[in-house]
Design a protein around this motif. Structure first.
Motif, PDB file in Angstrom:
ATOM      1  N   VAL A  33       0.767  -1.313   0.074  1.00 22.58           N
ATOM      2  CA  VAL A  33      -0.273  -0.119  -0.024  1.00 22.58           C
ATOM      3  C   VAL A  33       0.975   1.197   0.096  1.00 22.58           C
ATOM      4  CG1 VAL A  33      -1.793   1.259   1.410  1.00 22.58           C
ATOM      5  CG2 VAL A  33      -1.788  -1.049   1.234  1.00 22.58           C
ATOM      6  N   GLU A  34       0.586   2.130  -0.857  1.00 24.93           N
ATOM      7  CA  GLU A  34       1.383   3.348  -0.878  1.00 24.93           C
ATOM      8  C   GLU A  34       0.496   4.532  -0.532  1.00 24.93           C
ATOM      9  OE1 GLU A  34       2.809   4.109  -5.070  1.00 24.93           O
ATOM     10  OE2 GLU A  34       4.727   2.502  -4.612  1.00 24.93           O
ATOM     11  N   LEU A  35       1.266   5.696   0.140  1.00 18.65           N
ATOM     12  CA  LEU A  35       0.370   6.514   0.705  1.00 18.65           C
ATOM     13  C   LEU A  35       1.205   7.953   0.515  1.00 18.65           C
ATOM     14  CD1 LEU A  35      -1.658   7.876   2.606  1.00 18.65           C
ATOM     15  CD2 LEU A  35      -0.365   7.267   4.427  1.00 18.65           C
ATOM     16  N   VAL A  37       2.261  11.747   1.102  1.00 21.71           N
ATOM     17  CA  VAL A  37       2.401  12.417   2.303  1.00 21.71           C
ATOM     18  C   VAL A  37       3.340  13.573   2.138  1.00 21.71           C
ATOM     19  CG1 VAL A  37       2.289  12.790   4.804  1.00 21.71           C
ATOM     20  CG2 VAL A  37       1.599  10.586   3.653  1.00 21.71           C
ATOM     21  N   SER A  43       5.415   3.486   1.522  1.00 23.81           N
ATOM     22  CA  SER A  43       4.918   2.176   1.200  1.00 23.81           C
ATOM     23  C   SER A  43       5.110   1.335   2.343  1.00 23.81           C
ATOM     24  CB  SER A  43       5.623   1.544   0.031  1.00 23.81           C
ATOM     25  OG  SER A  43       7.023   1.670   0.295  1.00 23.81           O
ATOM     26  N   LEU A  62      -5.256   5.846   6.538  1.00 24.91           N
ATOM     27  CA  LEU A  62      -4.928   6.683   5.412  1.00 24.91           C
ATOM     28  C   LEU A  62      -5.961   8.044   5.466  1.00 24.91           C
ATOM     29  CD1 LEU A  62      -4.930   3.743   2.710  1.00 24.91           C
ATOM     30  CD2 LEU A  62      -3.270   4.498   4.332  1.00 24.91           C
ATOM     31  N   LYS A  66      -4.318  11.893   5.386  1.00 25.19           N
ATOM     32  CA  LYS A  66      -4.517  12.676   4.157  1.00 25.19           C
ATOM     33  C   LYS A  66      -5.294  14.055   4.621  1.00 25.19           C
ATOM     34  CE  LYS A  66      -3.352  12.427   0.650  1.00 25.19           C
ATOM     35  NZ  LYS A  66      -2.188  12.685   0.097  1.00 25.19           N
ATOM     36  N   PRO A 102       1.144   3.263   8.934  1.00 20.67           N
ATOM     37  CA  PRO A 102       0.724   4.300   7.881  1.00 20.67           C
ATOM     38  C   PRO A 102       0.459   5.575   8.595  1.00 20.67           C
ATOM     39  CG  PRO A 102      -0.999   2.551   7.896  1.00 20.67           C
ATOM     40  CD  PRO A 102       0.226   2.117   8.683  1.00 20.67           C
ATOM     41  N   GLY A 106       3.066   8.530   8.566  1.00 17.85           N
ATOM     42  CA  GLY A 106       2.458   9.544   7.823  1.00 17.85           C
ATOM     43  C   GLY A 106       2.574  11.142   8.897  1.00 17.85           C
ATOM     44  N   TYR A 231      -9.977  10.708  -0.301  1.00 17.83           N
ATOM     45  CA  TYR A 231      -9.827   9.633   0.897  1.00 17.83           C
ATOM     46  C   TYR A 231     -11.245  10.173   1.771  1.00 17.83           C
ATOM     47  CZ  TYR A 231      -5.194   8.549  -0.393  1.00 17.83           C
ATOM     48  OH  TYR A 231      -4.023   8.129  -1.026  1.00 17.83           O
TER      49      TYR A 231
END
Length: 245
Positions: A33-35, A37, A43, A62, A66, A102, A106, A231
């Motif tokens: 899963v990529e995020l 920020v 990832s 997530l 976001k 995450p 993040g 999101y």
């Protein structure tokens, strides 16, 4: 999260000595899963087949990141009603139930001085992903083992914290009650708790919200139009929680 842990508490700032339990986790069988920020991309490897929910990436983490990423962008260009949610120098944060990391990582990219925590069986997944993202993070965030009903561990964290973060962690009745107790013990009188939430269990939902509203007089749901447009999932919410109304 639902049982006491007797081992002494320690902060960890390195990624050496990942437990052998990691070798039993099948990270390669689940999607990465990529995020994005703050202009960077994190990832996360996950093991969706594990018996521990913390080894999967859940949407609330997530959504929460976001939302704050959007708040930071808005505060730079205009006045934002959520500017108080962004960290100031010397403020500290702690995440409860970090899982694969995450939300905590993040928020670290967004400037939070944050400690990521979870129970022992999930720590290998958290360590693995901190190591995976270390170059992107620059300075790796601290992490620690923490059971919500273990008072010595909670005291050893060094509360109070200015921010308490939790995302997608309400799914069992007993641990839901322990979560509220831990939030109360860790949060400063003028601090802010940020909760990414999705209903997972009607029973846990009922006991959690009854106790949370009893302990914390200020609970505000962020309107979906204020979430990041990419999101703003229909069933996922972000709550702002304080000890003082």
């Amino acid at each position: 999260m639902g049982r006491a842990e007797q081992n002494p508490f320690h902060f960890h700032t390195n990624i050496q000595g990942i437990q052998t339990i990691e070798s039993a986790m099948k990270f390669s069988d689940s999607p990465v899963v990529e995020l994005a920020v703050g202009g960077k991309v994190l990832s996360f490897e996950q093991d969706n087949g594990s018996m521990h929910v913390g080894t999967s990436v859940w949407p609330c983490s997530l959504v929460l990141v976001k939302f704050l990423d959007r708040c930071l962008s808005a505060s730079a260009s205009s006045s934002s009603p959520y500017s108080h949610l962004l960290p100031l120098p010397n403020q500290r944060a702690i995440e409860l139930g970090s899982g694969c990391g995450p939300a905590g990582m993040g928020l670290s990219l967004l400037g939070f001085d944050i400690v990521l925590t979870d129970i022992a069986p999930v720590m290998p997944a958290l360590k693995r992903n901190i190591k995976r993202n270390r170059k992107i993070l620059g300075k790796a965030p601290k992490y620690a083992q923490l059971y919500w009903n273990n008072q010595p561990q909670i005291r050893a964290m060094g509360p109070p914290f200015d921010f308490v973060i939790a995302a997608d962690v309400v799914y069992m009745e007993d641990s839901a009650l322990q979560l509220v107790d831990a939030m109360e013990a860790l949060l400063a009188p003028h601090g802010v708790a940020l909760l990414g939430y999705q209903l997972r269990s009607p029973e846990a939902h009922a006991v959690f919200w009854e106790k949370l509203r009893r302990v914390f007089p200020f609970v505000e749901k962020v309107p979906h139009e204020h979430l990041h447009p990419d999101y703003a999932y229909e069933e996922t919410d972000v709550y702002i929680i304080k000890k003082q109304a």
